[in-house]
Design an enzyme around this catalytic site. Sequence first.
Site, PDB file in Angstrom:
ATOM      1  N   GLU A  35      29.645  47.573  19.712  1.00 27.26           N
ATOM      2  CA  GLU A  35      30.093  46.191  19.977  1.00 27.26           C
ATOM      3  C   GLU A  35      29.883  45.389  18.697  1.00 27.26           C
ATOM      4  OE1 GLU A  35      31.617  44.283  22.559  1.00 27.26           O
ATOM      5  OE2 GLU A  35      31.574  42.985  20.797  1.00 27.26           O
ATOM      6  N   THR A  42      34.668  38.801  26.803  1.00 31.60           N
ATOM      7  CA  THR A  42      35.327  37.503  27.016  1.00 31.60           C
ATOM      8  C   THR A  42      34.716  36.766  28.202  1.00 31.60           C
ATOM      9  OG1 THR A  42      37.393  38.411  26.166  1.00 31.60           O
ATOM     10  CG2 THR A  42      37.566  36.413  27.479  1.00 31.60           C
ATOM     11  N   CYS A  43      34.546  37.465  29.306  1.00 37.72           N
ATOM     12  CA  CYS A  43      34.104  36.824  30.548  1.00 37.72           C
ATOM     13  C   CYS A  43      32.809  36.042  30.351  1.00 37.72           C
ATOM     14  CB  CYS A  43      33.932  37.891  31.628  1.00 37.72           C
ATOM     15  SG  CYS A  43      33.199  37.243  33.124  1.00 37.72           S
ATOM     16  N   CYS A  48      35.290  33.453  31.938  1.00 32.08           N
ATOM     17  CA  CYS A  48      34.909  33.081  33.311  1.00 32.08           C
ATOM     18  C   CYS A  48      33.617  32.277  33.412  1.00 32.08           C
ATOM     19  CB  CYS A  48      34.729  34.333  34.167  1.00 32.08           C
ATOM     20  SG  CYS A  48      35.791  35.700  33.760  1.00 32.08           S
ATOM     21  N   LYS A  51      33.528  28.825  31.491  1.00 31.82           N
ATOM     22  CA  LYS A  51      34.570  28.007  32.138  1.00 31.82           C
ATOM     23  C   LYS A  51      34.088  27.486  33.488  1.00 31.82           C
ATOM     24  CE  LYS A  51      36.781  29.483  35.083  1.00 31.82           C
ATOM     25  NZ  LYS A  51      37.758  30.515  34.922  1.00 31.82           N
ATOM     26  N   ALA A 115      33.891  49.551  15.363  1.00 33.68           N
ATOM     27  CA  ALA A 115      34.161  50.993  15.491  1.00 33.68           C
ATOM     28  C   ALA A 115      35.649  51.242  15.298  1.00 33.68           C
ATOM     29  CB  ALA A 115      33.722  51.463  16.874  1.00 33.68           C
ATOM     30  N   TYR A 177      46.628  30.303  34.266  1.00 35.81           N
ATOM     31  CA  TYR A 177      45.243  30.107  34.694  1.00 35.81           C
ATOM     32  C   TYR A 177      44.484  29.161  33.758  1.00 35.81           C
ATOM     33  CZ  TYR A 177      44.842  34.273  37.827  1.00 35.81           C
ATOM     34  OH  TYR A 177      44.934  35.181  38.828  1.00 35.81           O
ATOM     35  N   GLU A 181      43.190  25.295  34.532  1.00 34.48           N
ATOM     36  CA  GLU A 181      41.728  25.127  34.688  1.00 34.48           C
ATOM     37  C   GLU A 181      41.200  24.101  33.680  1.00 34.48           C
ATOM     38  OE1 GLU A 181      40.199  29.135  34.443  1.00 34.48           O
ATOM     39  OE2 GLU A 181      40.402  29.431  36.604  1.00 34.48           O
ATOM     40  N   ALA A 340      41.225  33.659  42.042  1.00 32.36           N
ATOM     41  CA  ALA A 340      41.126  32.201  42.177  1.00 32.36           C
ATOM     42  C   ALA A 340      41.384  31.544  40.838  1.00 32.36           C
ATOM     43  CB  ALA A 340      39.744  31.805  42.681  1.00 32.36           C
ATOM     44  N   HIS A 435      33.300  25.344  62.918  1.00 37.29           N
ATOM     45  CA  HIS A 435      33.745  23.960  62.952  1.00 37.29           C
ATOM     46  C   HIS A 435      32.684  23.030  62.374  1.00 37.29           C
ATOM     47  CE1 HIS A 435      36.187  20.659  64.346  1.00 37.29           C
ATOM     48  NE2 HIS A 435      35.116  20.098  64.885  1.00 37.29           N
ATOM     49  N   GLU A 440      38.196  27.468  59.249  1.00 38.29           N
ATOM     50  CA  GLU A 440      38.599  27.633  60.654  1.00 38.29           C
ATOM     51  C   GLU A 440      40.102  27.408  60.802  1.00 38.29           C
ATOM     52  OE1 GLU A 440      37.363  24.873  63.801  1.00 38.29           O
ATOM     53  OE2 GLU A 440      37.226  23.294  62.294  1.00 38.29           O
TER      54      GLU A 440
HETATM   55  P1  NDP Z   1      48.767  33.285  31.660  1.00 40.90           P
HETATM   56  O1  NDP Z   1      49.589  34.493  31.418  1.00 40.90           O
HETATM   57  O2  NDP Z   1      48.160  33.081  33.004  1.00 40.90           O
HETATM   58  O3  NDP Z   1      49.657  31.997  31.340  1.00 40.90           O
HETATM   59  C1  NDP Z   1      50.287  31.839  30.096  1.00 40.90           C
HETATM   60  C2  NDP Z   1      51.093  30.570  30.149  1.00 40.90           C
HETATM   61  O4  NDP Z   1      51.606  30.300  28.867  1.00 40.90           O
HETATM   62  C3  NDP Z   1      52.281  30.664  31.094  1.00 40.90           C
HETATM   63  O5  NDP Z   1      52.399  29.446  31.773  1.00 40.90           O
HETATM   64  C4  NDP Z   1      53.454  30.894  30.152  1.00 40.90           C
HETATM   65  O6  NDP Z   1      54.669  30.365  30.623  1.00 40.90           O
HETATM   66  C5  NDP Z   1      53.009  30.088  28.948  1.00 40.90           C
HETATM   67  N1  NDP Z   1      53.618  30.581  27.710  1.00 40.90           N
HETATM   68  C6  NDP Z   1      53.710  31.843  27.260  1.00 40.90           C
HETATM   69  N2  NDP Z   1      54.342  31.903  26.080  1.00 40.90           N
HETATM   70  C7  NDP Z   1      54.661  30.632  25.765  1.00 40.90           C
HETATM   71  C8  NDP Z   1      55.340  30.036  24.677  1.00 40.90           C
HETATM   72  N3  NDP Z   1      55.822  30.755  23.656  1.00 40.90           N
HETATM   73  N4  NDP Z   1      55.509  28.694  24.684  1.00 40.90           N
HETATM   74  C9  NDP Z   1      55.038  27.954  25.720  1.00 40.90           C
HETATM   75  N5  NDP Z   1      54.396  28.460  26.775  1.00 40.90           N
HETATM   76  C10 NDP Z   1      54.212  29.783  26.800  1.00 40.90           C
HETATM   77  O7  NDP Z   1      47.707  33.293  30.491  1.00 40.90           O
HETATM   78  P2  NDP Z   1      46.365  32.507  30.272  1.00 40.90           P
HETATM   79  O8  NDP Z   1      46.252  32.428  28.803  1.00 40.90           O
HETATM   80  O9  NDP Z   1      46.297  31.267  31.067  1.00 40.90           O
HETATM   81  O10 NDP Z   1      45.281  33.515  30.870  1.00 40.90           O
HETATM   82  C11 NDP Z   1      45.302  34.892  30.500  1.00 40.90           C
HETATM   83  C12 NDP Z   1      44.838  35.742  31.636  1.00 40.90           C
HETATM   84  O11 NDP Z   1      43.433  35.631  31.764  1.00 40.90           O
HETATM   85  C13 NDP Z   1      45.369  35.344  33.002  1.00 40.90           C
HETATM   86  O12 NDP Z   1      46.638  35.848  33.264  1.00 40.90           O
HETATM   87  C14 NDP Z   1      44.323  35.912  33.932  1.00 40.90           C
HETATM   88  O13 NDP Z   1      44.623  37.259  34.179  1.00 40.90           O
HETATM   89  C15 NDP Z   1      43.053  35.788  33.116  1.00 40.90           C
HETATM   90  N6  NDP Z   1      42.273  34.615  33.548  1.00 40.90           N
HETATM   91  C16 NDP Z   1      41.742  34.595  34.800  1.00 40.90           C
HETATM   92  C17 NDP Z   1      41.020  33.512  35.237  1.00 40.90           C
HETATM   93  C18 NDP Z   1      40.458  33.506  36.621  1.00 40.90           C
HETATM   94  O14 NDP Z   1      40.341  34.564  37.217  1.00 40.90           O
HETATM   95  N7  NDP Z   1      40.117  32.328  37.164  1.00 40.90           N
HETATM   96  C19 NDP Z   1      40.798  32.338  34.389  1.00 40.90           C
HETATM   97  C20 NDP Z   1      41.424  32.452  33.102  1.00 40.90           C
HETATM   98  C21 NDP Z   1      42.130  33.549  32.705  1.00 40.90           C
HETATM   99  P3  NDP Z   1      55.628  31.175  31.643  1.00 40.90           P
HETATM  100  O15 NDP Z   1      54.985  31.096  32.969  1.00 40.90           O
HETATM  101  O16 NDP Z   1      56.911  30.439  31.567  1.00 40.90           O
HETATM  102  O17 NDP Z   1      55.714  32.562  31.100  1.00 40.90           O
END
Ligand code: NDP
Length: 453
Positions: A35, A42-43, A48, A51, A115, A177, A181, A340, A435, A440
């Site tokens: 590492e 990342t998490c 996560c 955040k 690595a 996401y 958020e 979520a 309730h 519910e």
């Molecule tokens: P996402 O893939 O969820 O969203 C990316 C966003 O960026 C979309 O709205 C997309 O638009 C937009 N986008 C992509 N390319 C461009 C561009 N060239 N110009 C403008 N807008 C653009 O990615 P995130 O970065 O938000 O998160 C990455 C991943 O991390 C998530 O998919 C999720 O799996 C994970 N994550 C999970 C969380 C949780 O569990 N609570 C919290 C944060 C991240 P369009 O929809 O039109 O493609």
Amino acid sequence: MSAFDYDFFVIGAGSGGVRASRIAASLGARVGVAEERYFGGTCVNVGCVPKKLFSYAAHFADDFEDSRGFGWQASKPPFDWPTLIKNKDIEINRLNGIYKSLLEKAGVTIHECRARLLDAHTIDLGDQTVTADKILLAVGGWPWLPDIPGREHVLSSNEIFHLQQLPESILIQGGGYIAVEFASIFSRLGCETTLIYRGDRLLRGFDDDVRQFITVQFQHDVNLILNDDIKEINNNDKDLQVVLDSGNELEVETVMAATGRTPLTADLGLDKVSVELGSNDAIKVNEQFQTHEPSIYAVGDVIDRVALTPVALAEGEFVARSLFSKEKHRPMDYRNIATAVFCHPNIATVGLTEAEALAAGHKLDIYQATSKPLKHTLSGRDEPAFIKLVVDQDSDKVLGVHIVSQDAGELVQGFAVALNCGATKADFDRTIGIHPTLAEEVVTMRSKREVNS
Ligand code: NDP
């Protein structure tokens, strides 16, 4: 005794890598981990965990306001961003230490360095070369930013966790996401927040009614710009001047892009082995998470299947058990993964959206309701909750549960168990509710609405 230095060498000590290493070591394998950045990936460090801590901080803003309707007279106290950052950093450092010691206690040998693969069984660690029978790539992903003029002024989620001061204004790009958020977080912490999304409804991939509902909610909380995007950014010394595709212009202190993440496959020595990459540079693997190079496996964000921590954990455990346990283990199941979005209110979902269920050929019953949470009868907050059940008409099985409400993230996990057990709508109906809760209402939904065509 094997001719290799290690039975299993894991590159990347994030969620998937740490889980795989610990399980493999507990099953008797000689395990090494490399590492170069931070333990927990990342998490734990820039995802996560911090955040969610930010999200808790943001929630107090609502709570202070809401308390007035319940008789609390105090005005909202001032918010101190440096305190939040300092306390968050202390907690993340503590977690880094825990992850490292978990590996040490499991008997895993840790190499804190970069690595790179030299061949299918050999890894260059800078000051030494080691060999391993099996190698796991669990190197994760990295924020991806659009290549626009002024890109150098744009922050990603990596940097946003380390801002020294809370900006007075922020423009967040994206509708996924991370964008929603952070829009919720910054708007509540007192930063003038604008969210720009190129589509017409936030959160592509989520149920269309959820998308519609949350997009309307967001219009109350942030300056929401839809169907537009950032064209270029200029630094005018005081602020950033942002030019949009529409020709409109904004001046903000900070711009953050949350425009997706890309697998971290560069500079890993993949050119020395026959690992193949697919779309978005993700490492291609088969059902056993084996790459095209038989001794090399990959899990987590670097394979870009479902970029969620619990999924990486499950994939890492699957690989370790399938390689080092004689017992039969469960195959990886990607159905009914609950997820979520920790915006305000939360969005939580498990199973199929209405569109996915229709595309899969189901005839559907749809139950959908919007309700006013009891708390907001006194708080006065205009924040309705939304519940939707997607039900297969023939079998009566509940195919999807979608909830938008405070704490929906806590609510949906239990319904994920129900869906995995094949619960029907009749099972939901015969379940007696608690309730008064929002939960519910999920088991008391009676009226169907027309199915979208
Ligand atoms: P996402 O893939 O969820 O969203 C990316 C966003 O960026 C979309 O709205 C997309 O638009 C937009 N986008 C992509 N390319 C461009 C561009 N060239 N110009 C403008 N807008 C653009 O990615 P995130 O970065 O938000 O998160 C990455 C991943 O991390 C998530 O998919 C999720 O799996 C994970 N994550 C999970 C969380 C949780 O569990 N609570 C919290 C944060 C991240 P369009 O929809 O039109 O493609």
